[in-house]
Design a protein around this motif. Sequence first.
Motif, mmCIF file in Angstrom:
data_model
loop_
_atom_site.group_PDB
_atom_site.id
_atom_site.type_symbol
_atom_site.label_atom_id
_atom_site.label_comp_id
_atom_site.label_asym_id
_atom_site.label_seq_id
_atom_site.Cartn_x
_atom_site.Cartn_y
_atom_site.Cartn_z
ATOM 1 N N LEU A 51 28.395 46.705 35.709
ATOM 2 C CA LEU A 51 29.289 45.561 35.527
ATOM 3 C C LEU A 51 29.193 44.993 34.114
ATOM 4 O O LEU A 51 30.205 44.584 33.530
ATOM 5 N N GLN B 125 31.184 47.173 31.892
ATOM 6 C CA GLN B 125 32.618 46.894 32.041
ATOM 7 C C GLN B 125 33.005 45.636 31.279
ATOM 8 O O GLN B 125 34.030 45.587 30.603
ATOM 9 N N TRP B 126 32.160 44.611 31.411
ATOM 10 C CA TRP B 126 32.444 43.352 30.736
ATOM 11 C C TRP B 126 32.482 43.538 29.218
ATOM 12 O O TRP B 126 33.348 43.003 28.528
ATOM 13 N N LEU C 238 33.249 39.804 39.801
ATOM 14 C CA LEU C 238 31.993 40.548 39.840
ATOM 15 C C LEU C 238 31.490 40.652 41.270
ATOM 16 O O LEU C 238 31.012 41.692 41.707
ATOM 17 N N ASN D 82 33.236 43.415 43.334
ATOM 18 C CA ASN D 82 33.272 44.789 42.854
ATOM 19 C C ASN D 82 33.156 45.810 43.993
ATOM 20 O O ASN D 82 33.943 46.759 44.076
ATOM 21 N N CYS E 67 40.842 43.480 35.785
ATOM 22 C CA CYS E 67 39.761 44.193 36.479
ATOM 23 C C CYS E 67 40.320 45.345 37.313
ATOM 24 O O CYS E 67 39.778 46.449 37.306
#
Length: 397
Positions: free
Chosen positions: A70, A73-74, A86, A89, A129
């Motif tokens: 995560l 990804q951020w 988050l 997910n 996202c």
Amino acid sequence: MKEAEMTVPHLFMCPISLDLIKDPVTLCTGQTYDRSSIEKWLAAGNLTCPVTMQKLQDPSMIPNNTVRHLIDQWLQIGPQFDPFYLSKNDYLASLKKILETGEASLESKCQTLQKIQALTEESQSGNSCLLQLGFLPLLLELLFGKVESKLSEECVKFAGQALSCVLRLLSLGEYKCLNMLKEESKLQSFQVLFDQGTSKIKGSLCQIIEAISSSSETRELCAKLGKNSKLLKGLIHLVHQTYGASDSGIEAISALCCLESNRENLVQEGGINGLLTYIYDAQGHERNLAPIAMATIELLLGLESAKEALINNPNGIKALIKMVFRVSDHQGSESAIRSLMIICTDSLQAREEAIGAGVLTQLLLLLQSQCSGRTKTKARTLLKLLGSKWDEEPKHL
């Protein structure tokens, strides 16, 4: 994007150092820390969890690959990544799995799409996202990956929901994946859906055509759509309808005209007649896109075939005159005047028909209105062309 340029989400911040977690590890209490920070804490003789202050029965540290993923990804997406997502997910991954599996029923996939649709409506960052997790190409594949000659009611329902999600994701400008429609079988699926879909589905597909026409990344696909005779006829037929989908048809036709190669094909398939009918039948505010239809006609009049089609249409000149002066607004007036000048310059028949249909009165009304000075200049030029003695702005009619 550089980490220093972004505010670190709370979930990615080490409770000890208050900095971004570099190497996430989780203790037996369920709390996650940066490895270097918790190792220093334990090396200092502390036997408790810094957050909960619980005594550690087991001091071992387990790598937290989920948090690591995560954070990655951020760092890729940047500020658009919504920390709210988050916690979802795993939930999103489970939804994606249902859509990907061939074993799930169409009803189950429809229910899944409802949940995704709700997520797309929550926030733009949420859509980012979903885009990052690969939902857009998946939804497009589900929509156009399989050719069906006859769509069931359930298939139509699924398509409507999927298109709603696709359009929200496309709003972020990721158009390149639409190039899948260059494959003949997928374009055929697009056509079947356009032919058999509801008014709302047709409108959504028109929006996809607009998106394709607006991007340099899909220019080749735009040209391919412009050569599809059946699709062009379908768009023109849509314009003739009286409900909201006709507006979508106008916007799609206007968008396709961005390529010169598409314009001749649109004229050949009856585009001029469709646009003229839309304008001529427009009443009040029922058809708000008449100015766009008028601008599209003006663009097409660069072709001799378009001029011929307009002159041969029984209501062609009348439709243009109708746009010269509209009580509600003056949008489209200048385009209508320019179009009349194009037609009347080389055609005595057109000039006589325009005068007989009352163009002089419309131009004089326009000159007394609050329209722009540029539009009034065009109006005076047209009056001179038509041989009117009213080549100056009158004080009274």
